[in-house]
Design a protein around this motif. Sequence first.
Motif, PDB file in Angstrom:
ATOM      1  N   GLY A 182       0.863  -1.196   0.000  1.00  0.00           N
ATOM      2  CA  GLY A 182       0.000   0.000   0.000  1.00  0.00           C
ATOM      3  C   GLY A 182       0.888   1.231   0.000  1.00  0.00           C
ATOM      4  N   PHE A 231       3.893  -2.308  -3.826  1.00  0.00           N
ATOM      5  CA  PHE A 231       2.646  -3.056  -4.013  1.00  0.00           C
ATOM      6  C   PHE A 231       1.483  -2.132  -3.708  1.00  0.00           C
ATOM      7  CE2 PHE A 231      -0.948  -5.599  -2.782  1.00  0.00           C
ATOM      8  CZ  PHE A 231      -0.921  -6.684  -3.649  1.00  0.00           C
ATOM      9  N   VAL A 269      -3.300   2.694  -8.890  1.00  0.00           N
ATOM     10  CA  VAL A 269      -2.323   3.505  -8.147  1.00  0.00           C
ATOM     11  C   VAL A 269      -0.921   3.226  -8.706  1.00  0.00           C
ATOM     12  CG1 VAL A 269      -1.318   3.974  -5.872  1.00  0.00           C
ATOM     13  CG2 VAL A 269      -3.765   3.516  -6.091  1.00  0.00           C
ATOM     14  N   PHE A 286      -4.420  -6.453  -1.642  1.00  0.00           N
ATOM     15  CA  PHE A 286      -3.850  -7.257  -0.548  1.00  0.00           C
ATOM     16  C   PHE A 286      -4.878  -8.155   0.152  1.00  0.00           C
ATOM     17  CE2 PHE A 286      -3.233  -2.758   1.385  1.00  0.00           C
ATOM     18  CZ  PHE A 286      -4.529  -2.649   1.845  1.00  0.00           C
ATOM     19  N   PHE A 287      -6.146  -8.030  -0.205  1.00  0.00           N
ATOM     20  CA  PHE A 287      -7.137  -8.956   0.345  1.00  0.00           C
ATOM     21  C   PHE A 287      -7.318 -10.207  -0.533  1.00  0.00           C
ATOM     22  CE2 PHE A 287      -8.764  -4.867   2.181  1.00  0.00           C
ATOM     23  CZ  PHE A 287      -8.399  -5.169   3.484  1.00  0.00           C
TER      24      PHE A 287
HETATM   25  C1  SAM Z   1      -3.490   6.087   3.360  1.00  0.00           C
HETATM   26  S1  SAM Z   1      -2.744   5.517   1.896  1.00  0.00           S
HETATM   27  C2  SAM Z   1      -1.040   5.373   2.391  1.00  0.00           C
HETATM   28  C3  SAM Z   1      -0.084   5.456   1.233  1.00  0.00           C
HETATM   29  C4  SAM Z   1       1.404   5.412   1.637  1.00  0.00           C
HETATM   30  N1  SAM Z   1       1.753   4.167   2.320  1.00  0.00           N
HETATM   31  C5  SAM Z   1       1.748   6.597   2.494  1.00  0.00           C
HETATM   32  O1  SAM Z   1       1.898   6.418   3.718  1.00  0.00           O
HETATM   33  O2  SAM Z   1       1.836   7.708   1.982  1.00  0.00           O
HETATM   34  C6  SAM Z   1      -3.267   3.814   1.808  1.00  0.00           C
HETATM   35  C7  SAM Z   1      -2.811   3.073   0.577  1.00  0.00           C
HETATM   36  O3  SAM Z   1      -3.386   1.751   0.592  1.00  0.00           O
HETATM   37  C8  SAM Z   1      -3.719   1.408  -0.744  1.00  0.00           C
HETATM   38  N2  SAM Z   1      -4.768   0.367  -0.757  1.00  0.00           N
HETATM   39  C9  SAM Z   1      -6.049   0.475  -0.335  1.00  0.00           C
HETATM   40  N3  SAM Z   1      -6.691  -0.696  -0.502  1.00  0.00           N
HETATM   41  C10 SAM Z   1      -5.790  -1.565  -1.027  1.00  0.00           C
HETATM   42  C11 SAM Z   1      -5.856  -2.949  -1.408  1.00  0.00           C
HETATM   43  N4  SAM Z   1      -6.995  -3.634  -1.271  1.00  0.00           N
HETATM   44  N5  SAM Z   1      -4.747  -3.532  -1.887  1.00  0.00           N
HETATM   45  C12 SAM Z   1      -3.590  -2.818  -2.031  1.00  0.00           C
HETATM   46  N6  SAM Z   1      -3.455  -1.506  -1.672  1.00  0.00           N
HETATM   47  C13 SAM Z   1      -4.546  -0.899  -1.183  1.00  0.00           C
HETATM   48  C14 SAM Z   1      -4.237   2.725  -1.318  1.00  0.00           C
HETATM   49  O4  SAM Z   1      -4.268   2.715  -2.728  1.00  0.00           O
HETATM   50  C15 SAM Z   1      -3.241   3.718  -0.733  1.00  0.00           C
HETATM   51  O5  SAM Z   1      -2.133   3.894  -1.574  1.00  0.00           O
END
Ligand code: SAM
Length: 333
Positions: free
Chosen positions: A180, A202, A207, A225-226
Amino acid sequence: MAITQSAAPPQVTIWETTNAIVASRALHVVAELGVADHVGQQSTPVATIAVGCGVDPRSLDRVLRLLSSIGIFARRRGGYAHTDASLLLRSDAPGSMRAFARMMNLRLMNETFTELMHSVRSGEPAVNLVEPRGFWAYLTDHPDQARVFGEAMEARAAAYIAEVLAAYDFRRFTTIADIGGGLGHLLRALLTAAPGATGILFDLPEVVAATDVAVERLTTVAGDFFRDPLPRADLYIVMEVLHDWDDQDCLRILSAIRRGAAPGATVAVIENIVPETGDDPRVNALDVLMLAITGGRERTAAELADLFGSSGFRLQAVIPTAGPMKVVEATAV
Ligand SMILES: C[S@@+](CC[C@H](N)C(=O)[O-])C[C@H]1O[C@@H](n2cnc3c(N)ncnc32)[C@H](O)[C@@H]1O
């Protein structure tokens, strides 16, 4: 006996908190319009700024007068000059926070937070009223808003990435997966600090598609990731991701990491941590935002330790940084 937190008279505390939305909304509007890009080195007449933004000069003046009274822009000779804070609203500023200030203009953010009452009454995330499929599905369908959100995360992280790099030695690891990881801002900085490491970003397909992939030693993996298997790595970074989810979903994410992990792998959760004692108003604000917008929450280190324990990891250390974030480290057992 009443507990007093602030030195302000109680009426002022209520008045200021009630009206905080006014300055906040003024900031969102100014960031959306790109006002800071139209303010020069010297004081710029408000009429010039208004023409540049295509808005009404008298209204803009009133909004900027409010912001300048709290240090965002400086009112000089009928015009406005920059302050350190307003410079951060320029699109081209190093560490620009313009996208972050625009984030609350996103339809889903704005309308969801208006429905906070629903969360309080029902215990459900308010986002369910506005977009029952949830925040991330909405962003998937609205790439323009997803871009602002991604840039907002990048802008926010710019303020504390250096502190995270100073606090934690990433050079010990050879393969680092950022789960994420958004637009890859942390991973890019981290690969510079750890020249022997390779990185895997990932995130959701749309994104990952928006990231700058031409970075040495960095590959991307698109997935959910689910549902999808996670890449094998000896360090997993999970920054500001767990706080988006309830405990059950956090366990699904951590368990997916555990299934993909190399033996003895490390997880570094980088988040704001609720202090065991005392209060951190910024963490509390983020927690209420999560309550409404994603159904997630901010957690104490002990709560994270429980999640680790139930997903095949053991908490090793809680490492403070010079800023608000902490690195909570766990190893696969
Ligand atoms: C709050 S953001 C944080 C992004 C980064 N890690 C940061 O701290 O700046 C949460 C991230 O989780 C990703 N995300 C949400 N659901 C996801 C999923 N089911 N599988 C993979 N990534 C996911 C979103 O696209 C987003 O980039």
